[in-house]
Scaffold this active site. Structure first.
Site, PDB file in Angstrom:
ATOM      1  N   GLU A  58      -0.557   1.055  -5.668  1.00 56.55           N
ATOM      2  CA  GLU A  58      -0.499  -0.151  -4.827  1.00 56.55           C
ATOM      3  C   GLU A  58      -0.489  -1.442  -5.650  1.00 56.55           C
ATOM      4  O   GLU A  58      -1.554  -1.936  -6.049  1.00 56.55           O
ATOM      5  CB  GLU A  58      -1.678  -0.154  -3.874  1.00 56.55           C
ATOM      6  CG  GLU A  58      -1.908   1.158  -3.134  1.00 56.55           C
ATOM      7  CD  GLU A  58      -3.288   1.261  -2.519  1.00 56.55           C
ATOM      8  OE1 GLU A  58      -3.943   0.218  -2.327  1.00 56.55           O
ATOM      9  OE2 GLU A  58      -3.729   2.388  -2.237  1.00 56.55           O
TER      10      GLU A  58
ATOM     11  N   HIS B 100       0.840  -1.207   0.000  1.00 53.37           N
ATOM     12  CA  HIS B 100       0.000   0.000   0.000  1.00 53.37           C
ATOM     13  C   HIS B 100       0.881   1.266   0.000  1.00 53.37           C
ATOM     14  O   HIS B 100       0.855   2.052   0.941  1.00 53.37           O
ATOM     15  CB  HIS B 100      -0.878  -0.031   1.252  1.00 53.37           C
ATOM     16  CG  HIS B 100      -2.139   0.765   1.145  1.00 53.37           C
ATOM     17  ND1 HIS B 100      -2.142   2.138   1.048  1.00 53.37           N
ATOM     18  CD2 HIS B 100      -3.437   0.390   1.116  1.00 53.37           C
ATOM     19  CE1 HIS B 100      -3.382   2.566   0.982  1.00 53.37           C
ATOM     20  NE2 HIS B 100      -4.189   1.535   1.009  1.00 53.37           N
TER      21      HIS B 100
END
Ligand code: TA6
Length: 287
Positions: free
Chosen positions: A262, A161
């Protein structure tokens, strides 16, 4: 000293002054700096909210959180007791070893195996290794998922992330045109990307399927190339004020200073047969 081991984190230093800091908590990379690192301060390439908790009390708002075994709200029956984005980002990883230390850079490995806390909410056996490699203008993060079971398969999702520091009103990501994506801002509608260069000037939460092996994240005066292997999806997220102002640990106007790009495997589940291993790699290179 290329690798400095502290009680709560590991600091990597490349021969020419780049640095990276990895919290044991979540194996979260909370800093990636070039040209000067710990000496002149250098240039920070990741965003971490000034309101982020770095004490292990909650997942870090920023840096590179590791998402495993589920992305978003759990959907798999085996994940029913897990929080959003799983447990890897809020478990304490152990430092395992220095993998490489030479004139090209430095690399370390951290490990996560089921703790008693994890076993109380997740029944599957697993071994995660996270190999972080710092070179002069590059940061690589390899997530190894091993299924130690001799009998059971392991189904999971995984994602890195990454909060890249960038002006959110000027940054673009390409090439994503032609790809199908799940538009989570529009209730999960399936859409086809028509833009040559995707921006995040508006609240954006898009999960691109069949992602390319490389995207360029560009803004006036800077950019990062993101290369990935085995990650099949790419999520692009920026909450802007619309959603960002409701995130408790997001600093005021923090959404103006990052884009989340991500690499993930988050559409469906990766199925690992007994004894096998999957490695998802992200390579960030300054352009
Ligand atoms: O990756 C995008 C996303 O799934 C968004 O939907 C938003 O929830 C973001 O992750 C942050 O999630 P977090 O649990 O860290 O607040």
């Amino acid at each position: 000293m290329p690798v400095e081991k502290l009680s709560d984190k590991v600091i990597l230093k490349s021969p020419k002054g780049a640095t990276a800091e990895i919290l044991h908590y979540g194996a979260t990379i909370i800093s990636w700096k070039t040209s000067g690192g710990l000496i002149s301060g250098g240039t920070e390439h990741l965003f971490v909210s000034s309101k982020a908790a770095l004490d292990g009390s909650k997942p870090v708002r920023g840096g590179i959180p590791v998402v495993f075994p589920c992305f978003g709200p759990p959907e798999h029956p085996e994940h029913s007791k897990l929080a959003q984005h799983g447990f890897a980002r809020n478990e304490t990883w152990t430092f395992d070893s220095v993998v490489m230390d030479n004139e090209t850079g430095v690399s370390v490995r951290l490990l996560l195996k089921p703790s008693s806390a994890v076993k109380s909410i997740y029944s599957k056996d697993f071994e995660l290794a996270y190999v972080v490699t710092l070179a002069e203008n590059q940061l690589s993060t390899d997530l190894h998922v091993t299924n130690p079971s001799t009998t059971d398969s392991l189904e999971f999702q995984a994602l890195l992330h990454t909060y890249l520091r960038a002006p959110s009103k000027a940054v673009t990501i390409s090439p994503l045109n032609g790809l199908t994506y799940i538009n989570k801002v529009k209730g999960g509608a399936k859409e086809v990307e028509k833009r040559e260069a995707v921006d995040v000037k508006q609240f954006t939460d898009s999960v691109y399927e069949d992602a390319p092996s490389k995207v360029s994240v560009i803004w006036p005066g800077g950019g990062v190339e993101v290369k990935m292997t085995e990650f099949k999806t790419l999520t692009v997220w920026n909450p802007q004020a619309e959603a960002g102002s409701k995130i408790g640990d997001m600093e005021e106007n923090g959404w103006e200073h990052f884009v989340c790009v991500e690499p993930g495997y988050v559409r469906g589940f990766k199925k690992l047969e007994p004894g096998s291993r999957w490695i998802g790699q992200q390579v960030l290179t300054l352009v």
